[in-house]
Design an enzyme around this catalytic site. Structure first.
Site, PDB file in Angstrom:
ATOM      1  N   THR A   8    -121.374   8.432 -15.299  1.00 29.15           N
ATOM      2  CA  THR A   8    -121.416   6.282 -14.508  1.00 29.15           C
ATOM      3  C   THR A   8    -122.071   5.871 -15.162  1.00 29.15           C
ATOM      4  O   THR A   8    -121.536   4.697 -15.856  1.00 29.15           O
ATOM      5  CB  THR A   8    -122.127   6.959 -13.292  1.00 29.15           C
ATOM      6  OG1 THR A   8    -121.992   7.198 -12.477  1.00 29.15           O
ATOM      7  CG2 THR A   8    -121.988   5.561 -12.417  1.00 29.15           C
TER       8      THR A   8
ATOM      9  N   SER B  12    -121.510  13.868 -19.482  1.00 31.51           N
ATOM     10  CA  SER B  12    -122.378  14.220 -18.434  1.00 31.51           C
ATOM     11  C   SER B  12    -122.440  14.900 -18.116  1.00 31.51           C
ATOM     12  O   SER B  12    -121.526  16.676 -18.564  1.00 31.51           O
ATOM     13  CB  SER B  12    -121.929  13.239 -16.814  1.00 31.51           C
ATOM     14  OG  SER B  12    -122.536  14.210 -16.287  1.00 31.51           O
TER      15      SER B  12
ATOM     16  N   CYS C 169    -117.672  12.230  -4.310  1.00 27.46           N
ATOM     17  CA  CYS C 169    -118.213  10.961  -4.561  1.00 27.46           C
ATOM     18  C   CYS C 169    -117.351   9.918  -3.083  1.00 27.46           C
ATOM     19  O   CYS C 169    -117.723   8.735  -3.060  1.00 27.46           O
ATOM     20  CB  CYS C 169    -118.030   9.995  -5.771  1.00 27.46           C
ATOM     21  SG  CYS C 169    -118.301  10.718  -7.337  1.00 27.46           S
TER      22      CYS C 169
HETATM   23  C1  LIG Z   1    -119.099  13.222 -12.345  1.00 25.66           C
HETATM   24  C2  LIG Z   1    -117.838  12.664 -13.309  1.00 25.66           C
HETATM   25  C3  LIG Z   1    -118.445  11.073 -13.492  1.00 25.66           C
HETATM   26  C4  LIG Z   1    -119.783  10.687 -12.954  1.00 25.66           C
HETATM   27  O1  LIG Z   1    -121.280  11.605 -13.876  1.00 25.66           O
HETATM   28  P1  LIG Z   1    -122.557  11.285 -13.860  1.00 25.66           P
HETATM   29  O2  LIG Z   1    -123.332  11.750 -14.439  1.00 25.66           O
HETATM   30  O3  LIG Z   1    -122.674  12.035 -12.482  1.00 25.66           O
HETATM   31  O4  LIG Z   1    -122.988   9.613 -13.220  1.00 25.66           O
HETATM   32  C5  LIG Z   1    -117.551  10.189 -14.076  1.00 25.66           C
HETATM   33  N1  LIG Z   1    -117.117  10.483 -14.438  1.00 25.66           N
HETATM   34  C6  LIG Z   1    -115.863  12.262 -13.500  1.00 25.66           C
HETATM   35  C7  LIG Z   1    -114.333  12.309 -14.716  1.00 25.66           C
HETATM   36  C8  LIG Z   1    -117.172  12.583 -13.864  1.00 25.66           C
HETATM   37  O5  LIG Z   1    -115.978  14.167 -13.157  1.00 25.66           O
END
Ligand SMILES: *Cc1c(COP(=O)(O)O)cnc(C)c1O
Length: 385
Positions: free
Chosen positions: A75, A201, A327
């Site tokens: 994020t 991430s 989410c």
């Molecule tokens: C999970 C996800 C995120 C967010 O990552 P976080 O580390 O949870 O903030 C962003 N983009 C995609 C495509 C994701 O699957």
């Protein structure tokens, strides 16, 4: 058949922290808990492990360690890339993205829209594809950045980001890709891709939550999103999350080693689950029936049922799957991804995402294949036609 304790088919939401990763991070919680910026040895000695972790995550994406900025996760990385492109090019106030991005991109650009920036949300076809000419036509002289995800977290569909990056480069537009779902599933070569920014991430990769990275191509101007101390060579303030960074490095190393398995064995399990469900359950179709896609993801629409009911009965059977993204679960809104692909609200509300990982077994897939037809039949019998 014996039911496994828990069948976890939700790896696109998060993954288990690998035991090797826990082992690697523990010394940095127990013994080496100093601040890397301190002048004494107890702090300074952390530079070695931090550098090693940086080299390991860089190796996973074929980048230079100096191109890595550690962040709090996907994020923040998505927000930071878009923020930097706008802040370093104050005359450019237009952003191009797609209608199917993760909320970490969509919600951020919607906020920017309220602040007066112009945003183009590129549509996708019913099979989830982008029209490359349409992408190019959306680029304007005042476009600061195009942000297009590599793999969709709900459908697993891949966008041709290398081609999009090249078109952006020709038009002088910075390019960012959210590659969170690609890491550990398919190879990433940042040098070949030539994106200006790329987000990862760690918790989608068997490391803890709250750590990620933003790849910043060498020579691209950068303005920090989080401002504070001079950490990350002045590009991201905040005391380094040493244990999580070390964990991310170890997970990146394991992901490289397990990549072939993720691409072949996991793909075979996913294909077996998907083919079995499509064959055994009438009026079931795949959302986004197109290749290429991630080897681990299957998104299926079951006619005449609500995903909430399916997930409840799956949960009782010890099976973890999801509707839409984690989410948006809990909201009654149908998935924005499936909606953008032209699915009716009813079809979107009856869709389930199964996302597998290297820990899954054939026995788990067989168990799901045994339970799901009955669950769907039971729910359909309850629903008046
Ligand atoms: C999970 C996800 C995120 C967010 O990552 P976080 O580390 O949870 O903030 C962003 N983009 C995609 C495509 C994701 O699957």
């Amino acid at each position: 058949m014996n039911s496994p304790a828990r069948c976890y088919f939700d790896h696109n939401a998060t993954t288990a922290v690998a035991p090797e990763v826990v082992e690697a991070m523990l010394p940095f919680l127990r013994e080496y808990w100093g601040n890397p910026s301190s002048s004494y040895t107890f702090g300074r000695q952390l530079a070695g492990p931090l550098g090693e972790a940086r080299a390991r995550v860089a190796a996973l994406i074929n980048a230079d360690p100096r191109e890595i900025i550690f962040t709090s996760g996907g994020t923040e990385s998505n927000n930071a890339a878009i923020h930097s492109a706008l802040a370093t090019q104050p005359g450019k106030r237009h952003i191009v993205t797609t209608a199917v991005e993760h909320s970490a991109t969509i919600k951020f650009v919607q906020l920017l829209q309220k602040q007066g920036y112009a945003v183009t949300f590129l549509p996708v076809s019913p099979d989830g594809a982008l029209d490359l000419d349409q992408v190019e036509q959306a680029l304007r002289p005042d476009t600061a950045i195009a942000s297009v995800m590599w793999a969709n977290n709900e459908t697993g569909l891949l966008f041709p980001v290398q081609e999009i990056a090249a078109r952006c480069r020709r038009r002088g537009v910075l390019f960012h890709t959210d590659a969170v779902q690609v890491a550990g599933k398919l190879p990433i070569d940042a040098q070949a891709l030539e994106a200006d920014f790329l987000s990862l991430s760690a918790h989608k990769l068997h490391a803890p939550k709250g750590i990620g990275l933003l790849y910043l191509k060498r020579g691209v101007k950068y303005q920090p999103y989080i401002v504070g101390g001079g950490q990350e060579r002045g590009r991201r303030g905040g005391t380094e999350n040493v244990a999580n960074i070390v964990a991310f490095g170890r997970a990146a190393e394991l992901a490289r080693a397990n990549l072939a398995q993720a691409e072949t064995r996991v793909r075979a399990l996913r294909d077996r689950l998907e083919a079995g469900l499509l064959r055994q359950i009438p009026e079931t179709v795949r959302n986004g029936a197109r290749e290429p896609r991630l080897p681990n993801t299957s998104n299926l629409a079951f006619a005449g049922v609500e995903a909430e009911g399916i997930l409840l009965l799956l949960d009782q059977a010890g099976i973890c799957a999801s509707s839409g993204s984690a989410c948006t679960t809990g909201s009654l809104e149908p998935s924005h991804v499936l909606t953008a692909m032209g699915c009716s609200a009813a079809r979107a509300r009856g869709s389930i995402r199964f996302s597998l990982g290297i820990a899954n077994t054939a026995a788990e897939v067989d168990y799901a294949l045994e339970r799901l037809p009955g669950i769907i039949a039971r729910l359909r019998a309850l629903t008046p036609a």
